[in-house]
Design an enzyme around this catalytic site. Sequence first.
Site, PDB file in Angstrom:
ATOM      1  N   HIS A   1       0.785  -1.028  -0.321  1.00 37.99           N
ATOM      2  CA  HIS A   1      -0.170  -0.149   0.434  1.00 37.99           C
ATOM      3  C   HIS A   1       0.736   1.050  -0.147  1.00 37.99           C
ATOM      4  O   HIS A   1       1.764   1.555   0.599  1.00 37.99           O
ATOM      5  CB  HIS A   1      -0.794   0.139   1.045  1.00 37.99           C
ATOM      6  CG  HIS A   1      -1.877   1.079   1.206  1.00 37.99           C
ATOM      7  ND1 HIS A   1      -1.746   2.390   1.198  1.00 37.99           N
ATOM      8  CD2 HIS A   1      -3.328   0.772   0.769  1.00 37.99           C
ATOM      9  CE1 HIS A   1      -2.709   3.009   0.952  1.00 37.99           C
ATOM     10  NE2 HIS A   1      -3.639   2.256   1.020  1.00 37.99           N
TER      11      HIS A   1
ATOM     12  N   GLU B   1      -8.030  -4.282  -0.905  1.00 37.27           N
ATOM     13  CA  GLU B   1      -8.439  -5.183  -1.943  1.00 37.27           C
ATOM     14  C   GLU B   1      -8.126  -6.794  -1.644  1.00 37.27           C
ATOM     15  O   GLU B   1      -9.736  -7.798  -2.201  1.00 37.27           O
ATOM     16  CB  GLU B   1      -7.207  -4.847  -3.333  1.00 37.27           C
ATOM     17  CG  GLU B   1      -7.879  -4.088  -3.381  1.00 37.27           C
ATOM     18  CD  GLU B   1      -6.864  -2.571  -2.685  1.00 37.27           C
ATOM     19  OE1 GLU B   1      -6.423  -2.981  -2.254  1.00 37.27           O
ATOM     20  OE2 GLU B   1      -7.046  -1.352  -3.224  1.00 37.27           O
TER      21      GLU B   1
END
Length: 388
Positions: A273, A326
């Site tokens: 991320h 996700e």
Amino acid sequence: MPVNRSAATRVEVPRGLAGVVVTDTEIGDVRGLEGFYHYRQYSAVELAQTRGFEDVWHLLVHGDLPDAERRAAFAAETAALRRLPDEVREALPAIAAASGRSGPLSGMRTALSLLGAAEGFRPVYDIDPDRRRQDTLVAAAAVPTLLTALHRLGKGLDPVEPREDLSYAANYLYMLTGSEPDEHRARAIEQYLISTIDHGFNASTFTARVIASTGADVAACLAGAVAALSGPLHGGAPSRALDTLDAIGTPDRIGPWIRERVLAGERIMGFGHAIYRTEDPRSRMLREVARRFGGPRVEFAVEVERQVEAILAELKPGRELHTNVEFYAGVVMELCGLPREMFTPTFAAARVVGWSANILEQAQDSKIIRPVARYVGPVPPVAVPTTV
């Protein structure tokens, strides 16, 4: 060389504005080194674990968590806004047909613009805070109806009209599938939606604020945010993370498959991320949501996560790479019966509330967002060549 008189006032910033503070906000923040993010003064994860979607919507738009009486009033108010104006409903088949393979998110950009016109949205610059807030409620309440109708029309199915007696999350699943969801799945989707309402000044949120700074109407701000979200570097990863699980296939293939791609320098979808240097707190929460379902798919996902992190630690020591939101978001949405093409639109059905809060906050500031670029082309002025 001619001197650019404005150069003295310019401030050099990192590529992509990484780490640059552009304004103050009371909506929330992401503390990436700690693995923590919050909506106003509350942990976003704790809100997802203990509260309903309408509570958090109220928090972001009105500034506080409602008591039972105000919760019921707000839920009733927003539920009554789910039905679309006739002009919008009648245009949806044409929008769905024109969107084609681009899907509901593409169609929603057009539908939002039409909704704003049909509802008489005016520039936020010209209206008072109460009218701005009402416009965001009208638009955000309509987004699930738009998305599910466009999806079903694209599949040759009739849209399902919204129900006012269902919660935001349950109604979304109902309009998508045509069947009232069980409490277990409705709550799982609700927790996912709450966890993704807002997340700092990401690309789509910043886009919404830039447009709001021009004084444009709420529909224009949201349509721009949707356009930013549609990019694969922003909102397109949940289905791709599931594609990774499918490509690996079986537990015995996890190690070889991951090693091959890491050594080739390929990205493993669902890992890493831009902000977090620890485990993504959204992923941690959604892992537990997935585990409530149980089953081979969840067990496989957990094992893939374990082996990927071990292999990355071995081959890329010193780099903190963990699952992001996700990875388990895709697993949870699949378990709740959502088709993969609706993963990113479902994300938008949550984020529209965060965008709305940011639009309202930005509209309080009359200063337009207007940065500058550094020109690096040929040195002007050069004489324009004459034609022969």
